[in-house]
Motif scaffolding. Structure first.
Motif, PDB file in Angstrom:
ATOM      1  N   SER A  67       0.806  -1.230   0.000  1.00 25.39           N
ATOM      2  CA  SER A  67       0.000   0.000   0.000  1.00 25.39           C
ATOM      3  C   SER A  67       0.829   1.265   0.000  1.00 25.39           C
ATOM      4  N   ARG A  68       2.104   1.164   0.233  1.00 25.34           N
ATOM      5  CA  ARG A  68       2.965   2.358   0.217  1.00 25.34           C
ATOM      6  C   ARG A  68       4.424   1.900   0.210  1.00 25.34           C
ATOM      7  N   GLY A  69       5.334   2.877   0.117  1.00 24.24           N
ATOM      8  CA  GLY A  69       6.759   2.614   0.269  1.00 24.24           C
ATOM      9  C   GLY A  69       7.296   1.558  -0.691  1.00 24.24           C
ATOM     10  N   ILE A  70       8.135   0.695  -0.161  1.00 22.18           N
ATOM     11  CA  ILE A  70       8.811  -0.325  -0.976  1.00 22.18           C
ATOM     12  C   ILE A  70       7.801  -1.288  -1.591  1.00 22.18           C
ATOM     13  N   GLY A  71       6.797  -1.685  -0.820  1.00 25.72           N
ATOM     14  CA  GLY A  71       5.809  -2.652  -1.328  1.00 25.72           C
ATOM     15  C   GLY A  71       5.026  -2.115  -2.507  1.00 25.72           C
TER      16      GLY A  71
ATOM     17  N   ALA B  16      -2.621  -4.970   2.284  1.00 29.19           N
ATOM     18  CA  ALA B  16      -2.215  -4.317   3.530  1.00 29.19           C
ATOM     19  C   ALA B  16      -3.464  -4.256   4.389  1.00 29.19           C
ATOM     20  N   ARG B  17      -3.390  -3.590   5.543  1.00 29.38           N
ATOM     21  CA  ARG B  17      -4.595  -3.483   6.378  1.00 29.38           C
ATOM     22  C   ARG B  17      -5.510  -2.383   5.860  1.00 29.38           C
ATOM     23  N   SER B  18      -4.957  -1.344   5.256  1.00 23.87           N
ATOM     24  CA  SER B  18      -5.779  -0.216   4.790  1.00 23.87           C
ATOM     25  C   SER B  18      -6.307  -0.465   3.370  1.00 23.87           C
TER      26      SER B  18
ATOM     27  N   THR C  36      -7.291  -6.764   1.347  1.00 23.11           N
ATOM     28  CA  THR C  36      -6.763  -6.419   2.662  1.00 23.11           C
ATOM     29  C   THR C  36      -6.324  -7.693   3.391  1.00 23.11           C
ATOM     30  N   VAL C  37      -5.356  -7.516   4.267  1.00 27.70           N
ATOM     31  CA  VAL C  37      -4.907  -8.630   5.125  1.00 27.70           C
ATOM     32  C   VAL C  37      -4.166  -8.045   6.318  1.00 27.70           C
ATOM     33  N   ASP C  38      -4.262  -8.754   7.425  1.00 23.61           N
ATOM     34  CA  ASP C  38      -3.364  -8.506   8.545  1.00 23.61           C
ATOM     35  C   ASP C  38      -2.470  -9.739   8.629  1.00 23.61           C
ATOM     36  N   VAL C  39      -1.207  -9.589   8.256  1.00 21.89           N
ATOM     37  CA  VAL C  39      -0.336 -10.771   8.161  1.00 21.89           C
ATOM     38  C   VAL C  39      -0.072 -11.417   9.525  1.00 21.89           C
ATOM     39  N   ALA C  40      -0.385 -10.682  10.595  1.00 15.73           N
ATOM     40  CA  ALA C  40      -0.189 -11.254  11.933  1.00 15.73           C
ATOM     41  C   ALA C  40      -1.348 -12.158  12.343  1.00 15.73           C
TER      42      ALA C  40
ATOM     43  N   ALA D  31       5.489  -6.847   4.028  1.00 16.15           N
ATOM     44  CA  ALA D  31       4.926  -6.124   5.177  1.00 16.15           C
ATOM     45  C   ALA D  31       5.925  -6.141   6.327  1.00 16.15           C
ATOM     46  N   GLY D  32       6.162  -4.978   6.900  1.00 15.73           N
ATOM     47  CA  GLY D  32       7.129  -4.922   7.987  1.00 15.73           C
ATOM     48  C   GLY D  32       6.944  -3.678   8.829  1.00 15.73           C
ATOM     49  N   ILE D  33       7.330  -3.781  10.096  1.00 14.00           N
ATOM     50  CA  ILE D  33       7.188  -2.654  11.032  1.00 14.00           C
ATOM     51  C   ILE D  33       8.424  -2.574  11.923  1.00 14.00           C
TER      52      ILE D  33
ATOM     53  N   ASN E 233      11.214 -12.699  -0.002  1.00 12.79           N
ATOM     54  CA  ASN E 233      11.054 -12.173   1.355  1.00 12.79           C
ATOM     55  C   ASN E 233      11.873 -10.898   1.493  1.00 12.79           C
ATOM     56  N   VAL E 234      11.212  -9.806   1.842  1.00  6.85           N
ATOM     57  CA  VAL E 234      11.939  -8.544   1.986  1.00  6.85           C
ATOM     58  C   VAL E 234      12.485  -8.466   3.413  1.00  6.85           C
ATOM     59  N   ALA E 235      13.771  -8.749   3.537  1.00  5.54           N
ATOM     60  CA  ALA E 235      14.430  -8.676   4.840  1.00  5.54           C
ATOM     61  C   ALA E 235      15.010  -7.276   4.996  1.00  5.54           C
ATOM     62  N   SER E 236      16.298  -7.172   5.199  1.00  5.03           N
ATOM     63  CA  SER E 236      16.940  -5.880   5.465  1.00  5.03           C
ATOM     64  C   SER E 236      18.416  -6.160   5.671  1.00  5.03           C
TER      65      SER E 236
ATOM     66  N   SER F 188      13.921 -10.325  13.884  1.00  2.00           N
ATOM     67  CA  SER F 188      12.905 -10.752  12.904  1.00  2.00           C
ATOM     68  C   SER F 188      13.518 -10.899  11.516  1.00  2.00           C
ATOM     69  N   LYS F 189      14.421 -10.002  11.158  1.00  2.25           N
ATOM     70  CA  LYS F 189      14.987 -10.047   9.801  1.00  2.25           C
ATOM     71  C   LYS F 189      16.044 -11.161   9.670  1.00  2.25           C
ATOM     72  N   HIS F 190      16.816 -11.400  10.737  1.00  2.00           N
ATOM     73  CA  HIS F 190      17.708 -12.580  10.702  1.00  2.00           C
ATOM     74  C   HIS F 190      16.862 -13.848  10.593  1.00  2.00           C
TER      75      HIS F 190
ATOM     76  N   ALA G 239      17.526  -7.834   0.609  1.00  2.00           N
ATOM     77  CA  ALA G 239      17.948  -7.102   1.805  1.00  2.00           C
ATOM     78  C   ALA G 239      18.264  -5.651   1.458  1.00  2.00           C
ATOM     79  N   PRO G 240      17.250  -4.782   1.533  1.00  2.00           N
ATOM     80  CA  PRO G 240      17.516  -3.367   1.245  1.00  2.00           C
ATOM     81  C   PRO G 240      18.339  -2.729   2.356  1.00  2.00           C
ATOM     82  N   GLY G 241      19.049  -1.680   1.967  1.00  3.17           N
ATOM     83  CA  GLY G 241      19.683  -0.809   2.956  1.00  3.17           C
ATOM     84  C   GLY G 241      18.693   0.274   3.341  1.00  3.17           C
ATOM     85  N   TYR G 242      19.144   1.499   3.369  1.00  2.00           N
ATOM     86  CA  TYR G 242      18.273   2.602   3.813  1.00  2.00           C
ATOM     87  C   TYR G 242      17.493   3.171   2.621  1.00  2.00           C
TER      88      TYR G 242
ATOM     89  N   ALA H 198      14.152   5.670   1.462  1.00  4.14           N
ATOM     90  CA  ALA H 198      13.336   6.792   1.956  1.00  4.14           C
ATOM     91  C   ALA H 198      11.855   6.433   1.884  1.00  4.14           C
ATOM     92  N   THR H 199      11.286   6.044   3.028  1.00  3.67           N
ATOM     93  CA  THR H 199       9.857   5.700   3.119  1.00  3.67           C
ATOM     94  C   THR H 199       9.342   6.217   4.468  1.00  3.67           C
ATOM     95  N   ASP H 200       8.054   5.952   4.740  1.00  4.57           N
ATOM     96  CA  ASP H 200       7.491   6.328   6.042  1.00  4.57           C
ATOM     97  C   ASP H 200       8.266   5.677   7.188  1.00  4.57           C
TER      98      ASP H 200
HETATM   99  N1  LIG Z   1      12.616   1.660   4.374  1.00  5.50           N
HETATM  100  C1  LIG Z   1      13.792   1.060   4.570  1.00  5.50           C
HETATM  101  O1  LIG Z   1      14.835   1.717   4.685  1.00  5.50           O
HETATM  102  C2  LIG Z   1      13.870  -0.441   4.646  1.00  5.50           C
HETATM  103  C3  LIG Z   1      15.138  -1.018   4.654  1.00  5.50           C
HETATM  104  C4  LIG Z   1      15.267  -2.388   4.724  1.00  5.50           C
HETATM  105  C5  LIG Z   1      14.133  -3.184   4.749  1.00  5.50           C
HETATM  106  N2  LIG Z   1      12.908  -2.600   4.736  1.00  5.50           N
HETATM  107  C6  LIG Z   1      11.746  -3.487   4.781  1.00  5.50           C
HETATM  108  O2  LIG Z   1      10.950  -3.261   3.648  1.00  5.50           O
HETATM  109  C7  LIG Z   1       9.593  -3.524   3.983  1.00  5.50           C
HETATM  110  C8  LIG Z   1       8.736  -2.317   3.605  1.00  5.50           C
HETATM  111  O3  LIG Z   1       9.227  -1.199   4.306  1.00  5.50           O
HETATM  112  P1  LIG Z   1       8.742   0.295   3.988  1.00  5.50           P
HETATM  113  O4  LIG Z   1       9.888   1.144   4.327  1.00  5.50           O
HETATM  114  O5  LIG Z   1       8.146   0.379   2.642  1.00  5.50           O
HETATM  115  O6  LIG Z   1       7.645   0.478   5.126  1.00  5.50           O
HETATM  116  P2  LIG Z   1       6.290   1.335   5.163  1.00  5.50           P
HETATM  117  O7  LIG Z   1       6.335   2.450   4.197  1.00  5.50           O
HETATM  118  O8  LIG Z   1       6.055   1.624   6.612  1.00  5.50           O
HETATM  119  O9  LIG Z   1       5.199   0.268   4.649  1.00  5.50           O
HETATM  120  C9  LIG Z   1       4.880  -0.854   5.428  1.00  5.50           C
HETATM  121  C10 LIG Z   1       3.793  -1.627   4.722  1.00  5.50           C
HETATM  122  O10 LIG Z   1       3.463  -2.790   5.504  1.00  5.50           O
HETATM  123  C11 LIG Z   1       2.048  -2.802   5.732  1.00  5.50           C
HETATM  124  N3  LIG Z   1       1.777  -3.474   7.000  1.00  5.50           N
HETATM  125  C12 LIG Z   1       2.223  -3.139   8.234  1.00  5.50           C
HETATM  126  N4  LIG Z   1       1.740  -3.975   9.144  1.00  5.50           N
HETATM  127  C13 LIG Z   1       0.974  -4.889   8.484  1.00  5.50           C
HETATM  128  C14 LIG Z   1       0.201  -6.015   8.887  1.00  5.50           C
HETATM  129  N5  LIG Z   1       0.095  -6.391  10.169  1.00  5.50           N
HETATM  130  N6  LIG Z   1      -0.447  -6.716   7.930  1.00  5.50           N
HETATM  131  C15 LIG Z   1      -0.368  -6.350   6.633  1.00  5.50           C
HETATM  132  N7  LIG Z   1       0.345  -5.301   6.189  1.00  5.50           N
HETATM  133  C16 LIG Z   1       1.001  -4.579   7.119  1.00  5.50           C
HETATM  134  C17 LIG Z   1       1.643  -1.328   5.718  1.00  5.50           C
HETATM  135  O11 LIG Z   1       0.262  -1.116   5.428  1.00  5.50           O
HETATM  136  P3  LIG Z   1      -0.868  -1.003   6.587  1.00  5.50           P
HETATM  137  O12 LIG Z   1      -0.279  -0.188   7.683  1.00  5.50           O
HETATM  138  O13 LIG Z   1      -2.057  -0.377   5.911  1.00  5.50           O
HETATM  139  O14 LIG Z   1      -1.158  -2.419   7.005  1.00  5.50           O
HETATM  140  C18 LIG Z   1       2.506  -0.829   4.560  1.00  5.50           C
HETATM  141  O15 LIG Z   1       1.919  -1.181   3.327  1.00  5.50           O
HETATM  142  C19 LIG Z   1       9.568  -3.867   5.468  1.00  5.50           C
HETATM  143  O16 LIG Z   1       9.578  -5.256   5.650  1.00  5.50           O
HETATM  144  C20 LIG Z   1      10.857  -3.262   5.970  1.00  5.50           C
HETATM  145  O17 LIG Z   1      11.338  -3.903   7.119  1.00  5.50           O
HETATM  146  C21 LIG Z   1      12.736  -1.255   4.684  1.00  5.50           C
END
Ligand SMILES: NC(=O)c1ccc[n+]([C@@H]2O[C@H](COP(=O)([O-])OP(=O)(O)OC[C@H]3O[C@@H](n4cnc5c(N)ncnc54)[C@H](OP(=O)(O)O)[C@@H]3O)[C@@H](O)[C@H]2O)c1
Length: 255
Positions: A19-23, A41-43, A65-69, A95-97, A145-148, A164-166, A189-192, A194-196
């Motif tokens: 729904s946003r960012g990398i996904g 995603a949830r939204s 929509t899904v809640d992966v948890a 999906a990751g937090i 699988n999107v780790a880090s 979680s990522k290991h 495994a992305p590095g840094y 620019a997302t939320d």
């Molecule tokens: N940004 C970075 O620098 C970076 C670097 C390395 C790895 N990553 C990994 O890349 C992935 C995406 O990161 P991002 O930066 O794009 O994050 P983000 O912008 O915060 O997006 C997170 C996404 O996950 C969804 N999500 C969160 N909790 C969820 C749940 N319980 N069930 C289903 N969907 C859920 C969110 O949508 P809803 O909230 O609507 O559910 C949103 O679509 C993550 O796994 C993160 O660890 C990111």
């Protein structure tokens, strides 16, 4: 032609956190390569916006929509994908937090925050792969699988996230073994980027400068720069790649 190997026409790809960012960038990239994409995603509004963008670009998508948890939510998602699209050929567990209550020195990490991160980032990815088993095994699928970089090295004050990522890297290897030769399973495994998720890092001048000092390419990635590696791993261009971890980190782990 090598370029034909990146073609995902006729494949169905489910992207969690689409729904946003990398996904969202990965969802758009997979659609651009020809896949019918199911961003989840949830939204509901946010995943619909991803589908709108896919369709504006001439692709095909289905918002779900899904809640992966939540195991029932995950199973119901893949049931719907089976009924409506015949199943998933590609699953991107993105999906990751990394919430505030899971950040800090060990004494400051809230145990509930620890569990929440593990439930979404690790258990959620496993639940999705598990629920998609029959889909993936039908015609030879691919899981990304999107780790880090936090799945490869330690990061201070991010203990649950790093765990979680290991774990995700480990599950990737185990799934690759169990599902070979039919289904390929890899990690990105992305590095840094620019997302939320990294807004607190990009908006803090000192933190941002410290990260850039460690990043040979001297910048955060745009989410779109993670889409290419994801399409590669999902596609036949990676037909001999399984159980691997592909870094897309601007050289961060090369130090
Ligand atoms: N940004 C970075 O620098 C970076 C670097 C390395 C790895 N990553 C990994 O890349 C992935 C995406 O990161 P991002 O930066 O794009 O994050 P983000 O912008 O915060 O997006 C997170 C996404 O996950 C969804 N999500 C969160 N909790 C969820 C749940 N319980 N069930 C289903 N969907 C859920 C969110 O949508 P809803 O909230 O609507 O559910 C949103 O679509 C993550 O796994 C993160 O660890 C990111």
């Amino acid at each position: 032609m090598v370029t034909d190997m990146f073609d995902l026409s006729g494949r169905v790809a489910v992207v969690t956190g689409g729904s946003r960012g990398i996904g969202r960038a990965i969802a758009l990239g997979l659609a651009d390569a020809g896949a019918t994409v199911v961003p989840t995603a949830r939204s509901a509004d946010d995943v619909q916006e991803t589908v709108d963008r896919i369709e504006d670009a001439g692709g095909e998508g289905l918002a779900e929509t899904v809640d992966v948890a939540d195991v029932e939510s995950v199973e119901s998602l893949f049931d719907r994908v089976g009924e409506e699209l015949g199943g998933a050929d590609v699953v991107v567990n993105n999906a990751g937090i990394n919430p505030g209550n899971a950040l800090g020195t060990p004494d400051r990490v809230d145990p509930e925050g620890f569990d929440t991160v593990m439930d979404v980032n690790l258990r959620g990815a496993f639940l999705c792969a598990r629920a998609a088993t029959e889909h993936l095994q039908k015609d030879g699928g691919s899981v990304v699988n999107v780790a880090s970089v936090g799945g490869l090295v330690g990061l201070p004050r991010q203990h649950p996230y790093v765990a979680s990522k290991h774990g995700l890297v480990g599950i990737t290897k185990s799934l690759a073994l169990d599902w070979a030769p039919d289904v390929r399973v890899n990690c990105l495994a992305p590095g840094y980027v620019a997302t939320d998720l990294t807004e607190d890092l990009t908006s803090d001048d000192d933190l941002r400068a410290a990260i850039l000092r460690q990043t040979p390419l001297d910048r955060f990635a745009d989410p779109e720069e993670i889409a290419g590696p994801a399409v590669f791993l999902a596609s036949d261009a990676a037909s001999y790649v399984t159980g691997s971890v592909l870094t897309a980190d601007g050289g961060w782990t090369a130090r």
